[in-house]
Design a protein around this motif. Structure first.
Motif, mmCIF file in Angstrom:
data_model
loop_
_atom_site.group_PDB
_atom_site.id
_atom_site.type_symbol
_atom_site.label_atom_id
_atom_site.label_comp_id
_atom_site.label_asym_id
_atom_site.label_seq_id
_atom_site.Cartn_x
_atom_site.Cartn_y
_atom_site.Cartn_z
ATOM 1 N N THR A 4 34.610 45.242 -18.913
ATOM 2 C CA THR A 4 34.558 46.682 -18.676
ATOM 3 C C THR A 4 35.837 47.169 -18.009
ATOM 4 O O THR A 4 36.417 48.187 -18.405
ATOM 5 C CB THR A 4 33.344 47.045 -17.801
ATOM 6 O OG1 THR A 4 32.163 46.649 -18.481
ATOM 7 C CG2 THR A 4 33.292 48.536 -17.523
ATOM 8 N N ILE A 22 27.153 50.284 -21.641
ATOM 9 C CA ILE A 22 25.847 50.189 -21.003
ATOM 10 C C ILE A 22 25.517 48.722 -20.770
ATOM 11 O O ILE A 22 25.541 47.917 -21.692
ATOM 12 C CB ILE A 22 24.764 50.852 -21.874
ATOM 13 C CG1 ILE A 22 25.120 52.322 -22.082
ATOM 14 C CG2 ILE A 22 23.386 50.695 -21.242
ATOM 15 C CD1 ILE A 22 24.254 53.049 -23.052
ATOM 16 N N ALA A 23 25.204 48.386 -19.521
ATOM 17 C CA ALA A 23 24.874 47.011 -19.161
ATOM 18 C C ALA A 23 23.404 46.725 -19.478
ATOM 19 O O ALA A 23 22.549 47.568 -19.260
ATOM 20 C CB ALA A 23 25.127 46.787 -17.682
ATOM 21 N N THR A 25 20.691 44.279 -18.124
ATOM 22 C CA THR A 25 20.562 43.389 -16.974
ATOM 23 C C THR A 25 19.129 43.297 -16.489
ATOM 24 O O THR A 25 18.343 44.209 -16.681
ATOM 25 C CB THR A 25 21.468 43.859 -15.819
ATOM 26 O OG1 THR A 25 21.363 42.937 -14.746
ATOM 27 C CG2 THR A 25 21.097 45.236 -15.339
ATOM 28 N N ILE A 32 23.409 46.074 -10.134
ATOM 29 C CA ILE A 32 23.543 47.255 -10.986
ATOM 30 C C ILE A 32 24.612 48.178 -10.425
ATOM 31 O O ILE A 32 25.446 48.700 -11.162
ATOM 32 C CB ILE A 32 22.187 47.975 -11.128
ATOM 33 C CG1 ILE A 32 21.222 47.103 -11.926
ATOM 34 C CG2 ILE A 32 22.360 49.339 -11.791
ATOM 35 C CD1 ILE A 32 19.786 47.549 -11.883
ATOM 36 N N HIS A 35 27.926 46.962 -11.409
ATOM 37 C CA HIS A 35 28.237 47.280 -12.808
ATOM 38 C C HIS A 35 28.758 48.707 -12.920
ATOM 39 O O HIS A 35 29.756 48.960 -13.601
ATOM 40 C CB HIS A 35 27.005 47.130 -13.696
ATOM 41 C CG HIS A 35 26.577 45.718 -13.913
ATOM 42 N ND1 HIS A 35 25.314 45.391 -14.342
ATOM 43 C CD2 HIS A 35 27.225 44.543 -13.758
ATOM 44 C CE1 HIS A 35 25.212 44.080 -14.436
ATOM 45 N NE2 HIS A 35 26.361 43.548 -14.089
ATOM 46 N N MET A 40 31.013 50.877 -15.868
ATOM 47 C CA MET A 40 29.956 51.027 -16.858
ATOM 48 C C MET A 40 29.275 52.375 -16.652
ATOM 49 O O MET A 40 29.240 52.915 -15.557
ATOM 50 C CB MET A 40 28.944 49.897 -16.747
ATOM 51 C CG MET A 40 29.536 48.563 -17.097
ATOM 52 S SD MET A 40 28.317 47.254 -17.023
ATOM 53 C CE MET A 40 29.383 45.848 -17.210
ATOM 54 N N ASP A 42 26.005 53.175 -17.578
ATOM 55 C CA ASP A 42 24.579 53.111 -17.259
ATOM 56 C C ASP A 42 24.112 51.671 -17.410
ATOM 57 O O ASP A 42 24.886 50.785 -17.739
ATOM 58 C CB ASP A 42 23.790 54.021 -18.194
ATOM 59 C CG ASP A 42 22.488 54.528 -17.596
ATOM 60 O OD1 ASP A 42 22.069 53.993 -16.539
ATOM 61 O OD2 ASP A 42 21.889 55.437 -18.166
ATOM 62 N N HIS A 43 22.831 51.454 -17.192
ATOM 63 C CA HIS A 43 22.241 50.125 -17.374
ATOM 64 C C HIS A 43 20.834 50.291 -17.927
ATOM 65 O O HIS A 43 20.218 51.345 -17.768
ATOM 66 C CB HIS A 43 22.195 49.366 -16.053
ATOM 67 C CG HIS A 43 21.129 49.881 -15.137
ATOM 68 N ND1 HIS A 43 21.300 51.015 -14.375
ATOM 69 C CD2 HIS A 43 19.868 49.440 -14.895
ATOM 70 C CE1 HIS A 43 20.192 51.236 -13.700
ATOM 71 N NE2 HIS A 43 19.315 50.303 -13.986
ATOM 72 N N LYS A 45 17.141 47.763 -18.541
ATOM 73 C CA LYS A 45 16.479 46.484 -18.319
ATOM 74 C C LYS A 45 15.623 46.185 -19.536
ATOM 75 O O LYS A 45 14.947 47.074 -20.049
ATOM 76 C CB LYS A 45 15.605 46.536 -17.064
ATOM 77 C CG LYS A 45 16.387 46.653 -15.784
ATOM 78 C CD LYS A 45 15.479 46.586 -14.597
ATOM 79 C CE LYS A 45 16.286 46.641 -13.315
ATOM 80 N NZ LYS A 45 15.464 46.435 -12.150
#
Length: 53
Positions: A4, A22-23, A25, A32, A35, A40, A42-43, A45
């Motif tokens: 990233t 977008i991660a 994770t 988070i 990240h 990044m 956003d993330h 799950k």
């Protein structure tokens, strides 16, 4: 996170628009935050097996 940082650096150097990153994770909020600080956007799950339809 290293990828990233490299992507964000390349975008800046070449005046390119920001690519959404977008991660995916399963880690804690602290990871988070790392990240997001790395650049990044956003993330998400993954769903557990019991949540799938």
């Amino acid at each position: 996170m290293e990828a990233t940082k490299l992507i964000r650096s390349y975008e800046k150097q070449h005046a390119l628009p920001r690519t959404p990153i977008i991660a995916l994770t399963v880690h804690t909020i602290t990871v988070i935050d790392d990240h997001l600080q790395a650049g990044m956007d956003d993330h998400i799950k993954p769903l557990s097996r019991t949540c799938r339809a």
